[in-house]
Design an enzyme around this catalytic site. Structure first.
Site, PDB file in Angstrom:
ATOM      1  N   ARG A   1       0.838  -1.218   0.000  1.00 50.15           N
ATOM      2  CA  ARG A   1       0.000   0.000   0.000  1.00 50.15           C
ATOM      3  C   ARG A   1       0.868   1.261   0.000  1.00 50.15           C
ATOM      4  NH1 ARG A   1      -2.986   2.445   4.722  1.00 50.15           N
ATOM      5  NH2 ARG A   1      -4.365   4.018   3.810  1.00 50.15           N
TER       6      ARG A   1
ATOM      7  N   HIS B   1       0.473   4.108  -2.779  1.00 52.49           N
ATOM      8  CA  HIS B   1       0.094   5.494  -2.465  1.00 52.49           C
ATOM      9  C   HIS B   1       1.207   6.484  -2.793  1.00 52.49           C
ATOM     10  CE1 HIS B   1      -3.727   5.128   0.205  1.00 52.49           C
ATOM     11  NE2 HIS B   1      -3.694   4.183  -0.704  1.00 52.49           N
TER      12      HIS B   1
ATOM     13  N   TRP C   1     -10.193  -8.849   2.860  1.00 52.03           N
ATOM     14  CA  TRP C   1     -10.984  -9.217   1.682  1.00 52.03           C
ATOM     15  C   TRP C   1     -11.033 -10.736   1.494  1.00 52.03           C
ATOM     16  CZ3 TRP C   1      -7.790  -4.934   1.867  1.00 52.03           C
ATOM     17  CH2 TRP C   1      -8.337  -3.698   1.487  1.00 52.03           C
TER      18      TRP C   1
HETATM   19  C1  HEM Z   1     -10.287   2.206  -6.283  1.00 49.76           C
HETATM   20  C2  HEM Z   1      -9.073   1.965  -5.869  1.00 49.76           C
HETATM   21  C3  HEM Z   1      -8.725   1.678  -4.442  1.00 49.76           C
HETATM   22  C4  HEM Z   1      -9.359   2.030  -3.292  1.00 49.76           C
HETATM   23  C5  HEM Z   1     -10.619   2.866  -3.133  1.00 49.76           C
HETATM   24  C6  HEM Z   1      -8.618   1.458  -2.197  1.00 49.76           C
HETATM   25  C7  HEM Z   1      -8.958   1.584  -0.862  1.00 49.76           C
HETATM   26  C8  HEM Z   1      -8.319   0.941   0.185  1.00 49.76           C
HETATM   27  C9  HEM Z   1      -8.683   1.047   1.576  1.00 49.76           C
HETATM   28  C10 HEM Z   1      -9.834   1.889   2.130  1.00 49.76           C
HETATM   29  C11 HEM Z   1      -7.831   0.279   2.286  1.00 49.76           C
HETATM   30  C12 HEM Z   1      -7.798   0.062   3.799  1.00 49.76           C
HETATM   31  C13 HEM Z   1      -6.709   0.918   4.469  1.00 49.76           C
HETATM   32  C14 HEM Z   1      -6.647   0.653   5.956  1.00 49.76           C
HETATM   33  O1  HEM Z   1      -7.667   0.886   6.621  1.00 49.76           O
HETATM   34  O2  HEM Z   1      -5.596   0.212   6.443  1.00 49.76           O
HETATM   35  C15 HEM Z   1      -6.930  -0.333   1.351  1.00 49.76           C
HETATM   36  C16 HEM Z   1      -5.943  -1.226   1.694  1.00 49.76           C
HETATM   37  C17 HEM Z   1      -5.055  -1.773   0.811  1.00 49.76           C
HETATM   38  N1  HEM Z   1      -4.936  -1.446  -0.531  1.00 49.76           N
HETATM   39 FE1  HEM Z   1      -6.282  -0.395  -1.614  1.00 49.76          FE
HETATM   40  N2  HEM Z   1      -7.545   0.773  -2.690  1.00 49.76           N
HETATM   41  C18 HEM Z   1      -7.568   0.889  -4.056  1.00 49.76           C
HETATM   42  C19 HEM Z   1      -6.624   0.393  -4.937  1.00 49.76           C
HETATM   43  C20 HEM Z   1      -5.490  -0.286  -4.567  1.00 49.76           C
HETATM   44  C21 HEM Z   1      -4.396  -0.595  -5.454  1.00 49.76           C
HETATM   45  C22 HEM Z   1      -4.319  -0.179  -6.918  1.00 49.76           C
HETATM   46  C23 HEM Z   1      -3.475  -1.273  -4.719  1.00 49.76           C
HETATM   47  C24 HEM Z   1      -2.133  -1.808  -5.137  1.00 49.76           C
HETATM   48  C25 HEM Z   1      -1.817  -2.126  -6.375  1.00 49.76           C
HETATM   49  C26 HEM Z   1      -4.011  -1.408  -3.371  1.00 49.76           C
HETATM   50  C27 HEM Z   1      -3.406  -2.084  -2.342  1.00 49.76           C
HETATM   51  C28 HEM Z   1      -3.886  -2.154  -1.042  1.00 49.76           C
HETATM   52  C29 HEM Z   1      -3.321  -3.016  -0.005  1.00 49.76           C
HETATM   53  C30 HEM Z   1      -2.191  -4.001  -0.176  1.00 49.76           C
HETATM   54  C31 HEM Z   1      -4.067  -2.758   1.164  1.00 49.76           C
HETATM   55  C32 HEM Z   1      -3.892  -3.427   2.528  1.00 49.76           C
HETATM   56  C33 HEM Z   1      -3.010  -2.589   3.431  1.00 49.76           C
HETATM   57  C34 HEM Z   1      -2.832  -3.190   4.817  1.00 49.76           C
HETATM   58  O3  HEM Z   1      -3.121  -4.364   5.034  1.00 49.76           O
HETATM   59  O4  HEM Z   1      -2.355  -2.445   5.690  1.00 49.76           O
HETATM   60  N3  HEM Z   1      -5.206  -0.768  -3.318  1.00 49.76           N
HETATM   61  N4  HEM Z   1      -7.246   0.094   0.076  1.00 49.76           N
END
Ligand code: HEM
Length: 311
Positions: free
Chosen positions: A36, A40, A185
């Site tokens: 992430r 970002h 997820w």
């Molecule tokens: C529409 C696009 C996306 C939205 C709205 C979105 C939104 C989110 C949100 C709300 C979280 C939770 C953050 C937290 O509470 O810790 C998250 C986690 C995460 N996202 Fe996304 N995301 C998007 C696209 C992506 C993309 C493109 C990637 C990487 C290629 C990605 C990788 C991750 C990963 C690995 C986590 C888990 C982080 C953790 O476990 O701490 N996301 N995302």
């Protein structure tokens, strides 16, 4: 933490792999939060304005560091800092992106194309002067398909790449004290696979009744799993959905397409010169790159980068 010889990026990969396992943190690995961080750091890019992206590692400084969209990434930056302390020759911008790529691979995913050469902003003052306005560029999980397209088209991605990249939500979880959303997820969130796409299609996702933001849930093997409104948009949209179906049916295709799209994401705005160095340019943009299009090689008539514009 060991020091590795300058330029030994495989050595850095090995250092990242050493710190991934972390009992007591989330699901036992910091891999997902490193992915992430890399996303970002890179996902602020605008192909039109030619600014944003991983070059500069601006998230070390306000306003990116305190942006609500980046909540929780301070942990990722802290986890990775000792590797930088032991190896100050690598830029933060290279380290963060390499760590994300390495984490995907180490969690069973595909090998991500990655190249070094990024430069760091020297200070918060420099970041403010050079970065340009990149506010509000990251996606809002509460919104739908049009918003997803607005954000990812701005970076230069198409519908297929958007769905492939979303496969990263096979990793990690949402945290109520970071984004407000809650839960993983998939059942095994520290193993990269196409489960996320399979679950999107095969489970009945219902609104969760709770005192938190609107999200979906399904109980799978006794575990409460979640989907964001933007995840569900992928199966409701007629153009995104066929790609969800393809990736659910064919993990090898997902791995190939995810590697290409994530590699492209990490490269956004990284405009290297002939020596491989991606200098920082005021406003984040380069008029030659703007004219040549995203990812084009530096043209032969490009003037030398002015010394004062280098950081
Ligand atoms: C529409 C696009 C996306 C939205 C709205 C979105 C939104 C989110 C949100 C709300 C979280 C939770 C953050 C937290 O509470 O810790 C998250 C986690 C995460 N996202 Fe996304 N995301 C998007 C696209 C992506 C993309 C493109 C990637 C990487 C290629 C990605 C990788 C991750 C990963 C690995 C986590 C888990 C982080 C953790 O476990 O701490 N996301 N995302």
């Amino acid at each position: 933490m060991s020091s590795v010889p300058k330029g030994d990026y495989d050595g850095i990969r090995a250092e990242v792999k050493k710190i991934l396992k972390r009992p007591g943190y989330d699901d036992g690995s910091i891999g997902p939060v490193l992915v992430r961080l890399a996303w970002h750091a890179s996902g602020t890019y605008s192909a039109k304005e030619k600014n944003g992206g991983s070059n500069g590692a601006g998230m070390r400084f306000a306003p990116e560091s305190s942006d609500g969209a980046n909540a929780g990434l301070e942990f990722a930056r802290e986890f990775i800092d000792p590797i930088h302390a032991a190896n100050p020759w690598i830029s933060y911008a290279d380290l963060w992106t390499l760590a994300g790529a390495t984490a995907v691979e180490a969690m069973g995913g595909p090998k991500i194309p990655w190249k070094p050469g990024r430069t760091d902003f020297a200070s918060e003052v420099a970041a403010t002067e050079y970065r340009g306005n990149i506010d509000n560029r990251l996606p809002d999980a509460a919104l739908g398909a049009q918003h997803i397209r607005d954000v990812f088209y701005r970076m230069g991605f198409n519908d297929q790449e958007i769905v492939a990249l979303s496969g990263a939500h096979n990793l990690g979880r949402c945290h109520a004290d970071r984004s407000g959303f809650d839960g993983p997820w998939v059942v095994n969130p520290i193993r990269f696979s196409n489960q996320y796409f399979k679950l999107l299609l095969t489970r009945k996702w219902v609104p969760r009744k709770w005192d938190g933001p609107f999200q979906y849930e399904a109980i799978v093997a006794g575990t409460r799993l979640m989907m964001l409104p933007t995840d569900i948009a992928l199966i409701e949209d007629p153009v995104f959905r066929p790609w969800v179906e393809k990736y659910a049916a064919d993990q090898a295709l997902l791995f190939k397409d995810f590697a290409a799209a994530f590699g492209k994401l990490l490269e956004l705005g990284v405009d290297r010169d002939g020596t491989g160095v991606a200098h920082l340019v005021k406003g984040g943009g380069c008029p030659f790159a703007a004219a040549a299009g995203a990812g084009a090689a530096r043209p032969a008539n490009h003037p030398p980068v002015a010394a004062k514009a280098r950081l």
